[in-house]
Enzyme design. Structure first.
Site, PDB file in Angstrom:
ATOM      1  N   ASP A  30       0.849  -1.193   0.000  1.00 28.67           N
ATOM      2  CA  ASP A  30       0.000   0.000   0.000  1.00 28.67           C
ATOM      3  C   ASP A  30       0.886   1.245   0.000  1.00 28.67           C
ATOM      4  OD1 ASP A  30      -3.221   0.490   0.984  1.00 28.67           O
ATOM      5  OD2 ASP A  30      -1.829   2.187   1.119  1.00 28.67           O
ATOM      6  N   ILE A  31       0.497   2.241  -0.764  1.00 25.75           N
ATOM      7  CA  ILE A  31       1.292   3.467  -0.895  1.00 25.75           C
ATOM      8  C   ILE A  31       1.264   4.292   0.394  1.00 25.75           C
ATOM      9  CG2 ILE A  31      -0.506   5.068  -1.761  1.00 25.75           C
ATOM     10  CD1 ILE A  31       1.499   5.812  -4.001  1.00 25.75           C
ATOM     11  N   ASN A  87     -12.699  -3.687   2.531  1.00 22.95           N
ATOM     12  CA  ASN A  87     -13.643  -2.580   2.653  1.00 22.95           C
ATOM     13  C   ASN A  87     -14.616  -2.669   1.486  1.00 22.95           C
ATOM     14  OD1 ASN A  87     -12.449  -1.461   4.962  1.00 22.95           O
ATOM     15  ND2 ASN A  87     -10.947  -0.342   3.739  1.00 22.95           N
ATOM     16  N   GLY A  93     -15.301   2.887   3.777  1.00 25.52           N
ATOM     17  CA  GLY A  93     -13.975   3.410   3.465  1.00 25.52           C
ATOM     18  C   GLY A  93     -13.401   2.934   2.151  1.00 25.52           C
ATOM     19  N   GLN A  94     -14.200   2.212   1.338  1.00 26.25           N
ATOM     20  CA  GLN A  94     -13.656   1.781   0.044  1.00 26.25           C
ATOM     21  C   GLN A  94     -13.504   2.987  -0.870  1.00 26.25           C
ATOM     22  OE1 GLN A  94     -15.895  -1.250  -2.090  1.00 26.25           O
ATOM     23  NE2 GLN A  94     -14.215  -1.616  -3.528  1.00 26.25           N
ATOM     24  N   HIS A 100      -9.925  -5.525  -3.387  1.00 30.00           N
ATOM     25  CA  HIS A 100      -8.582  -5.721  -2.848  1.00 30.00           C
ATOM     26  C   HIS A 100      -8.682  -6.140  -1.393  1.00 30.00           C
ATOM     27  CE1 HIS A 100      -9.827  -1.497  -2.547  1.00 30.00           C
ATOM     28  NE2 HIS A 100      -9.204  -1.466  -1.380  1.00 30.00           N
ATOM     29  N   HIS A 102      -6.847  -5.989   2.034  1.00 35.44           N
ATOM     30  CA  HIS A 102      -5.762  -5.378   2.800  1.00 35.44           C
ATOM     31  C   HIS A 102      -5.190  -6.469   3.720  1.00 35.44           C
ATOM     32  CE1 HIS A 102      -6.844  -0.971   2.281  1.00 35.44           C
ATOM     33  NE2 HIS A 102      -8.018  -1.512   1.986  1.00 35.44           N
TER      34      HIS A 102
HETATM   35  P1  5GP Z   1      -9.701   1.234   0.160  1.00 36.11           P
HETATM   36  O1  5GP Z   1      -9.798   2.574   0.844  1.00 36.11           O
HETATM   37  O2  5GP Z   1     -10.413   1.249  -1.186  1.00 36.11           O
HETATM   38  O3  5GP Z   1     -10.104   0.057   1.008  1.00 36.11           O
HETATM   39  O4  5GP Z   1      -8.157   0.989  -0.107  1.00 36.11           O
HETATM   40  C1  5GP Z   1      -7.471   1.597  -1.140  1.00 36.11           C
HETATM   41  C2  5GP Z   1      -6.013   1.569  -0.754  1.00 36.11           C
HETATM   42  O5  5GP Z   1      -5.244   1.832  -1.908  1.00 36.11           O
HETATM   43  C3  5GP Z   1      -5.634   2.637   0.278  1.00 36.11           C
HETATM   44  O6  5GP Z   1      -5.112   2.005   1.442  1.00 36.11           O
HETATM   45  C4  5GP Z   1      -4.586   3.489  -0.431  1.00 36.11           C
HETATM   46  O7  5GP Z   1      -3.543   3.898   0.405  1.00 36.11           O
HETATM   47  C5  5GP Z   1      -4.104   2.560  -1.535  1.00 36.11           C
HETATM   48  N1  5GP Z   1      -3.654   3.239  -2.730  1.00 36.11           N
HETATM   49  C6  5GP Z   1      -4.258   4.313  -3.351  1.00 36.11           C
HETATM   50  N2  5GP Z   1      -3.567   4.664  -4.443  1.00 36.11           N
HETATM   51  C7  5GP Z   1      -2.510   3.807  -4.525  1.00 36.11           C
HETATM   52  C8  5GP Z   1      -1.422   3.673  -5.460  1.00 36.11           C
HETATM   53  O8  5GP Z   1      -1.300   4.400  -6.446  1.00 36.11           O
HETATM   54  N3  5GP Z   1      -0.520   2.677  -5.198  1.00 36.11           N
HETATM   55  C9  5GP Z   1      -0.619   1.851  -4.128  1.00 36.11           C
HETATM   56  N4  5GP Z   1       0.332   0.913  -3.964  1.00 36.11           N
HETATM   57  N5  5GP Z   1      -1.641   1.945  -3.239  1.00 36.11           N
HETATM   58  C10 5GP Z   1      -2.562   2.907  -3.435  1.00 36.11           C
END
Ligand code: 5GP
Ligand code: ZN
Length: 114
Positions: A30-31, A87, A93-94, A100, A102
């Protein structure tokens, strides 16, 4: 999907720190990590969330979970314990609508989560 960030990471069009790759799944860090281990595991194919993937391709969902465990093993957090989170939906929080998992570990994880 042409406009999906995680499809672009799977295709190598957006860089990411890839941790593992399998036939149907890709794992990358994760970034914006929320724990020492914070890896995202995605199916190569685009599905918006875990339920959609379960309905369309249950074997692929199983592979995502199996890969999540192998990520935890590789990072040395499998024995101590780790969390797999899907999520699902904006209020949960998605923010990226390509399913994906986590994989979080390497620190104490509160329950219930926030
Ligand atoms: P969500 O909030 O949809 O459950 O998770 C999305 C995740 O993607 C977040 O934890 C966010 O930090 C990660 N993310 C967003 N943009 C990027 C990216 O460009 N590269 C990577 N490796 N992770 C990302
Ligand atoms: Zn996608």
């Amino acid at each position: 999907m042409t406009d999906c960030l995680f499809c672009k990471i799977v295709a190598g069009e957006v860089p990411a720190e890839i941790v593992r790759e399998s036939e149907r799944a890709v794992a990358f860090r994760d970034i914006n990590p929320q724990a020492p281990t914070h890896v995202l595991v995605v199916p190569r194919a685009h599905h918006p969330n875990a339920a959609a993937l379960a309905a369309a391709d249950p074997a692929s969902l199983a592979e995502v979970v199996a890969e999540a465990h192998q990520v935890a093993v590789g990072d040395g957090v499998a024995d101590g314990g780790y969390r797999i989170v899907f999520n699902t939906g904006r209020e949960a929080g998605q923010t990226v609508f390509h399913v994906h998992a986590h994989v979080l570990g390497g620190r104490g994880l509160n329950w219930p989560p926030g």
